[in-house]
Write a protein that holds these residues in place. Structure first.
Motif, PDB file in Angstrom:
ATOM      1  N   VAL A  49       0.840  -1.197   0.000  1.00 16.35           N
ATOM      2  CA  VAL A  49       0.000   0.000   0.000  1.00 16.35           C
ATOM      3  C   VAL A  49       0.876   1.248   0.000  1.00 16.35           C
ATOM      4  CG1 VAL A  49      -1.725   1.290   1.323  1.00 16.35           C
ATOM      5  CG2 VAL A  49      -1.897  -1.208   1.138  1.00 16.35           C
ATOM      6  N   LEU A  50       1.896   1.235   0.857  1.00 21.03           N
ATOM      7  CA  LEU A  50       2.789   2.392   0.953  1.00 21.03           C
ATOM      8  C   LEU A  50       3.577   2.606  -0.328  1.00 21.03           C
ATOM      9  CD1 LEU A  50       4.012   1.928   4.618  1.00 21.03           C
ATOM     10  CD2 LEU A  50       2.354   3.592   3.755  1.00 21.03           C
ATOM     11  N   VAL A  51       3.990   1.533  -0.996  1.00 27.96           N
ATOM     12  CA  VAL A  51       4.697   1.677  -2.275  1.00 27.96           C
ATOM     13  C   VAL A  51       3.791   2.346  -3.301  1.00 27.96           C
ATOM     14  CG1 VAL A  51       5.635   0.404  -4.255  1.00 27.96           C
ATOM     15  CG2 VAL A  51       6.344  -0.200  -1.942  1.00 27.96           C
ATOM     16  N   ALA A  52       2.529   1.962  -3.338  1.00 24.35           N
ATOM     17  CA  ALA A  52       1.595   2.590  -4.277  1.00 24.35           C
ATOM     18  C   ALA A  52       1.469   4.083  -3.994  1.00 24.35           C
ATOM     19  CB  ALA A  52       0.232   1.912  -4.203  1.00 24.35           C
ATOM     20  N   VAL A  53       1.282   4.431  -2.729  1.00 25.52           N
ATOM     21  CA  VAL A  53       1.138   5.845  -2.352  1.00 25.52           C
ATOM     22  C   VAL A  53       2.429   6.608  -2.631  1.00 25.52           C
ATOM     23  CG1 VAL A  53       0.753   7.410  -0.407  1.00 25.52           C
ATOM     24  CG2 VAL A  53      -0.676   5.368  -0.671  1.00 25.52           C
ATOM     25  N   PHE A  54       3.568   6.047  -2.211  1.00 26.77           N
ATOM     26  CA  PHE A  54       4.858   6.719  -2.429  1.00 26.77           C
ATOM     27  C   PHE A  54       5.188   6.819  -3.919  1.00 26.77           C
ATOM     28  CE2 PHE A  54       6.646   5.245   1.962  1.00 26.77           C
ATOM     29  CZ  PHE A  54       5.790   6.126   2.598  1.00 26.77           C
ATOM     30  N   GLY A  55       4.818   5.785  -4.691  1.00 25.50           N
ATOM     31  CA  GLY A  55       5.056   5.820  -6.134  1.00 25.50           C
ATOM     32  C   GLY A  55       4.328   6.980  -6.794  1.00 25.50           C
ATOM     33  N   VAL A  56       3.103   7.218  -6.349  1.00 25.86           N
ATOM     34  CA  VAL A  56       2.324   8.340  -6.878  1.00 25.86           C
ATOM     35  C   VAL A  56       2.943   9.669  -6.442  1.00 25.86           C
ATOM     36  CG1 VAL A  56       0.082   9.517  -6.727  1.00 25.86           C
ATOM     37  CG2 VAL A  56       0.173   7.046  -7.118  1.00 25.86           C
ATOM     38  N   ILE A  57       3.265   9.776  -5.156  1.00 30.41           N
ATOM     39  CA  ILE A  57       3.764  11.039  -4.612  1.00 30.41           C
ATOM     40  C   ILE A  57       5.164  11.372  -5.122  1.00 30.41           C
ATOM     41  CG2 ILE A  57       4.490  12.219  -2.487  1.00 30.41           C
ATOM     42  CD1 ILE A  57       2.216  10.674  -1.045  1.00 30.41           C
ATOM     43  N   PHE A  58       6.086  10.405  -5.056  1.00 29.00           N
ATOM     44  CA  PHE A  58       7.491  10.696  -5.328  1.00 29.00           C
ATOM     45  C   PHE A  58       7.965  10.341  -6.730  1.00 29.00           C
ATOM     46  CE2 PHE A  58       7.420   9.807  -0.647  1.00 29.00           C
ATOM     47  CZ  PHE A  58       7.638  11.118  -0.245  1.00 29.00           C
ATOM     48  N   LEU A  59       7.307   9.392  -7.378  1.00 28.50           N
ATOM     49  CA  LEU A  59       7.761   8.961  -8.697  1.00 28.50           C
ATOM     50  C   LEU A  59       6.842   9.407  -9.825  1.00 28.50           C
ATOM     51  CD1 LEU A  59       8.843   5.310  -7.765  1.00 28.50           C
ATOM     52  CD2 LEU A  59      10.277   7.374  -7.876  1.00 28.50           C
ATOM     53  N   GLY A  60       5.718  10.030  -9.473  1.00 34.63           N
ATOM     54  CA  GLY A  60       4.795  10.505 -10.494  1.00 34.63           C
ATOM     55  C   GLY A  60       4.026   9.390 -11.184  1.00 34.63           C
ATOM     56  N   GLU A  61       3.967   8.217 -10.560  1.00 29.40           N
ATOM     57  CA  GLU A  61       3.208   7.122 -11.155  1.00 29.40           C
ATOM     58  C   GLU A  61       1.718   7.421 -11.050  1.00 29.40           C
ATOM     59  OE1 GLU A  61       6.577   3.751 -10.137  1.00 29.40           O
ATOM     60  OE2 GLU A  61       4.623   3.585  -9.190  1.00 29.40           O
ATOM     61  N   ARG A  62       0.955   6.831 -11.948  1.00 28.86           N
ATOM     62  CA  ARG A  62      -0.490   7.048 -11.961  1.00 28.86           C
ATOM     63  C   ARG A  62      -1.201   5.717 -11.751  1.00 28.86           C
ATOM     64  NH1 ARG A  62      -2.152  11.996 -14.551  1.00 28.86           N
ATOM     65  NH2 ARG A  62      -0.307  13.129 -15.213  1.00 28.86           N
ATOM     66  N   LEU A  63      -2.198   5.732 -10.891  1.00 31.76           N
ATOM     67  CA  LEU A  63      -3.001   4.540 -10.648  1.00 31.76           C
ATOM     68  C   LEU A  63      -4.436   4.818 -11.061  1.00 31.76           C
ATOM     69  CD1 LEU A  63      -1.689   3.436  -7.128  1.00 31.76           C
ATOM     70  CD2 LEU A  63      -0.971   2.619  -9.360  1.00 31.76           C
TER      71      LEU A  63
END
Length: 145
Positions: A109-123
């Motif tokens: 869950v944290l990887v998904a949130v951090f990926g969006v916040i810090f890596l600009g990934e989109r879910l």
């Protein structure tokens, strides 16, 4: 079959299997030893195995070919891994593997949130639903009635 070995899905499933075995083996292994010392033993084993793999397969690189940014983030990753392992083994020492492991997997869950916040990934909406279900599932599995 060779095509399966080159997919991320294959390696992710193996990772999950080995992570599950890690919890079971560690829970038994830390029964009569300090959790931090157990983490040290585990780390030495990992270091020796990886050194053997890198040497045997010729994957070593000249240290000067690695950028400062890469070193910085690999060091930070190593520190985070070490902290995670220390906390994980301490939790296993104190709790049941079937409860500790799901809470540890809240990292998904944290990887998904951090990926969006810090890596600009989109879910997508479906992806966020999956993240929420993982979070709810981890809590429900760890819940002790």
């Amino acid at each position: 079959m060779t095509a399966a070995f080159s997919t991320w899905q294959f390696w992710a499933i193996l990772s999950a299997v080995f992570a599950a075995l890690t919890a079971i083996f560690a829970k038994v292994g830390i029964e009569n030893v300090n959790s931090d010392f157990a983490t040290l033993i585990r780390t030495v084993v990992i270091l020796l195995v990886l050194a053997g793999i890198v040497t045997a397969t010729g994957q070593a690189q000249a240290l000067g070919t690695i950028s400062g940014k890469t070193y910085t983030f690999l060091i930070l990753s190593g520190l985070a891994t070490g902290a995670s392992w220390l906390c994980y083994f301490r939790a296993l020492k104190l709790g049941n593997a079937a409860q500790v492991a799901p809470i540890d997997k809240l990292s998904v869950v944290l990887v998904a949130v951090f990926g969006v916040i810090f890596l600009g990934e989109r879910l997508s909406t479906a992806n966020w639903l999956g993240v929420a279900l993982i979070a709810a599932g981890a809590v429900l599995v760890a819940y002790r009635a």
